[in-house]
Design an enzyme around this catalytic site. Structure first.
Site, PDB file in Angstrom:
ATOM      1  N   SER A 151      -0.133  -1.429  -1.669  1.00 32.44           N
ATOM      2  CA  SER A 151      -0.075  -1.022  -0.272  1.00 32.44           C
ATOM      3  C   SER A 151      -0.722   0.344  -0.102  1.00 32.44           C
ATOM      4  O   SER A 151      -1.158   0.950  -1.073  1.00 32.44           O
ATOM      5  CB  SER A 151       1.378  -0.944   0.192  1.00 32.44           C
ATOM      6  OG  SER A 151       2.016   0.162  -0.413  1.00 32.44           O
ATOM      7  N   LYS A 152      -0.770   0.789   1.137  1.00 31.03           N
ATOM      8  CA  LYS A 152      -1.423   2.090   1.401  1.00 31.03           C
ATOM      9  C   LYS A 152      -0.842   3.169   0.510  1.00 31.03           C
ATOM     10  O   LYS A 152      -1.525   4.117   0.160  1.00 31.03           O
ATOM     11  CB  LYS A 152      -1.237   2.534   2.861  1.00 31.03           C
ATOM     12  CG  LYS A 152      -1.343   1.450   3.903  1.00 31.03           C
ATOM     13  CD  LYS A 152       0.037   0.920   4.277  1.00 31.03           C
ATOM     14  CE  LYS A 152      -0.026  -0.597   4.397  1.00 31.03           C
ATOM     15  NZ  LYS A 152       1.242  -1.286   4.384  1.00 31.03           N
ATOM     16  N   ARG A 153       0.409   3.035   0.216  1.00 35.14           N
ATOM     17  CA  ARG A 153       1.061   4.055  -0.594  1.00 35.14           C
ATOM     18  C   ARG A 153       0.573   4.026  -2.039  1.00 35.14           C
ATOM     19  O   ARG A 153       0.763   4.970  -2.795  1.00 35.14           O
ATOM     20  CB  ARG A 153       2.576   3.864  -0.560  1.00 35.14           C
ATOM     21  CG  ARG A 153       3.130   3.757   0.838  1.00 35.14           C
ATOM     22  CD  ARG A 153       4.631   3.595   0.819  1.00 35.14           C
ATOM     23  NE  ARG A 153       5.299   4.759   0.251  1.00 35.14           N
ATOM     24  CZ  ARG A 153       6.543   4.746  -0.234  1.00 35.14           C
ATOM     25  NH1 ARG A 153       7.229   3.641  -0.228  1.00 35.14           N
ATOM     26  NH2 ARG A 153       7.072   5.844  -0.722  1.00 35.14           N
TER      27      ARG A 153
END
Length: 468
Positions: free
Chosen positions: A243-245
RNA sequence: GUCUCCAUCGUCCAGUGGUUAGGACACAGCUCUUUCAAGGCUGCGACACGGGUUCGACUCCCGUUGGAGACGCCA
């Protein structure tokens, strides 16, 4: 029956690496079966969807060269269409109005969870009397539509996982239409997939639990559901869903780093799939040829940047110099170098000189910047090591000899150096390293004699003389 | 917590009852070389555990453990 598949991203963010791979597998499957690949934008969440994101998704797909045969279609164009099906479903008795407000629901849910029980909609509105419903309607109370889930089991035969089954008691009476009359994802998907004649739904396995719900909608419509193939997820280093994280997950970010689309596609294809013979470098046509769900893994795979780098460098190396020249223009421009201002033949040689070293196109400007600017600072350690009096005195002689070279080619220069070394009984390194340092300011770089040829006689002598 | 999915080297994949468990990335060493890379060679390194089934299990079944995903009027 011709195969019809779709990729259905929601325009609430950039095109994600995981979505890109899902698109790829859909594409491969479609092409393999002479089917159609459809792009559908899932923008039923009006709040979070945007035109910009839609454009980015389309641009990303284009960069990846995953051309769609139909679309893009927008769910927002069909808002009224979904609601039109409600009377039909209501007749089946399989859906019902729910007047519970989000606040009430939240409160009841909280209580259940405090007792450490699993929350599921409590069916408070399932058996409202006709009168109560009328009353609520007259009072203009907002309501949602829910699907009634009967007792039993729900199952389907996944193309990758085999049979997946779930007891209906584990499925709640989920919402298909919001209080503002807009359809919720699960409802819109079913209506669209059916309307578009989608034969195979190929998506991430984080959708497995949605599949059970969607199956109930198909049941209410009295329609045969499509086949499902749930792909394993792409994971980050920590083995969590990418994910973006997790870092860089936007497809265009990879483009901007100078990853070649062919390399990127090749790389993501191999997370979760591989041809039987363990080949690593595959063209898209070969992948189409070889693709099969039998070879798709069930296990999630980690996105390994190191392997992407390796693969990209492989692709860069085998890309021809002319093509690289075109691809590299923007990257040079970004670092303030307009390669079109230089003699093309020379730029081509410069590109050739470092193409085997680069892992990203973005690295070219740095790798070759000394060709474009004067050297003002020289590698410190290199200076100590190579700009010693004895070595410089050799350079001094070499400069004189270089002046007499008529055709300043790498071959001729190399021969001159070799002869000089032999004549004087010294090591090649004793003159080669100082020369490299004088020309580039660095202790590492492309083949020295090729560098000299690229610089040409005049510039080579100029740079050498400068350090004497 | 509930449900679902998953389980071969650090990582990505081969392997579908009998293999010295294979390849690739990464890592280490050697080699090549004017440097750095690239290349070539070598090495390191895995069947999560426990029960079955079987003459024989990495392969089949069941548990355990571990990991992940889903539990929204998001998609």
């Amino acid at each position: 029956m011709t195969v019809r598949v779709r990729i259905a991203p929601s325009p609430t963010g950039y095109l994600h690496v995981g979505t890109a791979r899902t698109a790829l597998y859909n594409y491969l499957f479609a092409k393999k079966n002479n089917g159609k690949f459809i792009l559908r934008i899932e923008d039923t969440d009006v709040e979070r969807s945007s035109k910009e994101m839609t454009d980015i998704i389309i641009e990303s797909l284009k960069w990846l060269k995953l051309e769609y045969d139909e679309g893009p279609f927008f769910q927002s164009d069909y808002f009224s269409h979904y609601i039109d099906h409600i009377p039909q479903l209501e007749k089946t008795g399989g859906i019902y109005r729910c007047f519970c407000t989000p606040e009430e629901l939240e409160e009841r849910k909280k209580k259940v969870i405090e007792q450490k029980k699993a929350w599921k909609y409590d069916r408070k509105c399932l058996n409202l009397s006709k009168e109560e419903i009328e009353k609520n309607l007259n009072e203009k109370k907002p309501y949602v539509w829910r699907v009634f889930i009967p007792e039993g089991k729900t199952y389907f035969d996944d193309l990758i996982h085999g049979r997946i089954e779930r007891d209906n008691s584990e499925i709640e009476d989920f919402i298909i239409v919001r209080s503002d009359k807009t359809p919720v994802y699960n409802f819109a998907v079913v209506v669209d997939d059916y309307r578009m004649g989608v034969t195979h739904v190929i998506r991430g396995d984080d959708h497995i639990s949605n599949t059970f719900k969607q199956l109930h909608i198909y049941r209410l419509f009295g329609v045969e559901p499509p086949k499902f193939a749930h792909l394993p997820l792409i994971l980050d280093e920590k083995k969590a869903k990418l994910s973006k994280r997790s870092g860089t997950v936007s497809v265009l970010a990879f483009r901007d780093m100078g990853v070649l689309p062919e390399a990127f596609v090749n790389f993501i294809a191999l997370i979760g799939w591989s041809p039987k013979d363990n080949r690593e470098i595959l063209s898209i046509d070969e992948m189409i040829q070889l693709f099969s769900f039998e070879n798709v893994a069930k296990k999630g795979g980690v996105f390994d940047y190191k392997k992407l780098e390796w693969m990209n460098s492989k692709y860069i190396t085998k890309t021809d110099d002319e093509k690289l020249y075109e691809l590299l223009k923007p990257f040079y421009k970004e670092s303030g170098i307009d390669i079109e201002n230089f003699e093309k033949e020379k730029i081509l040689k410069i590109i050739f000189s470092v193409k085997e070293k680069a892992r990203y196109l973005k690295e070219f400007p740095y790798l070759t910047e000394f060709f474009f600017k004067e050297i003002s600072d020289y590698d410190k350690k290199g200076v100590e090591k190579f700009f010693t009096p004895d070595r410089l005195s050799h350079l001094k002689v070499l400069v004189k000899e270089l002046e007499n070279v008529e055709k300043f080619t790498s071959e001729n220069v190399e021969k001159l150096y070799k002869d000089y070394v032999e004549k004087n009984g010294i090591k090649g390194a004793d003159v080669i390293h100082p020369t490299r340092l004088a020309l580039s300011g660095r202790t590492e770089g492309p083949s020295l004699f090729l560098m000299m040829e690229i610089f040409g006689k005049e510039e080579t002598l100029k740079r050498l003389t400068k350090v004497l």
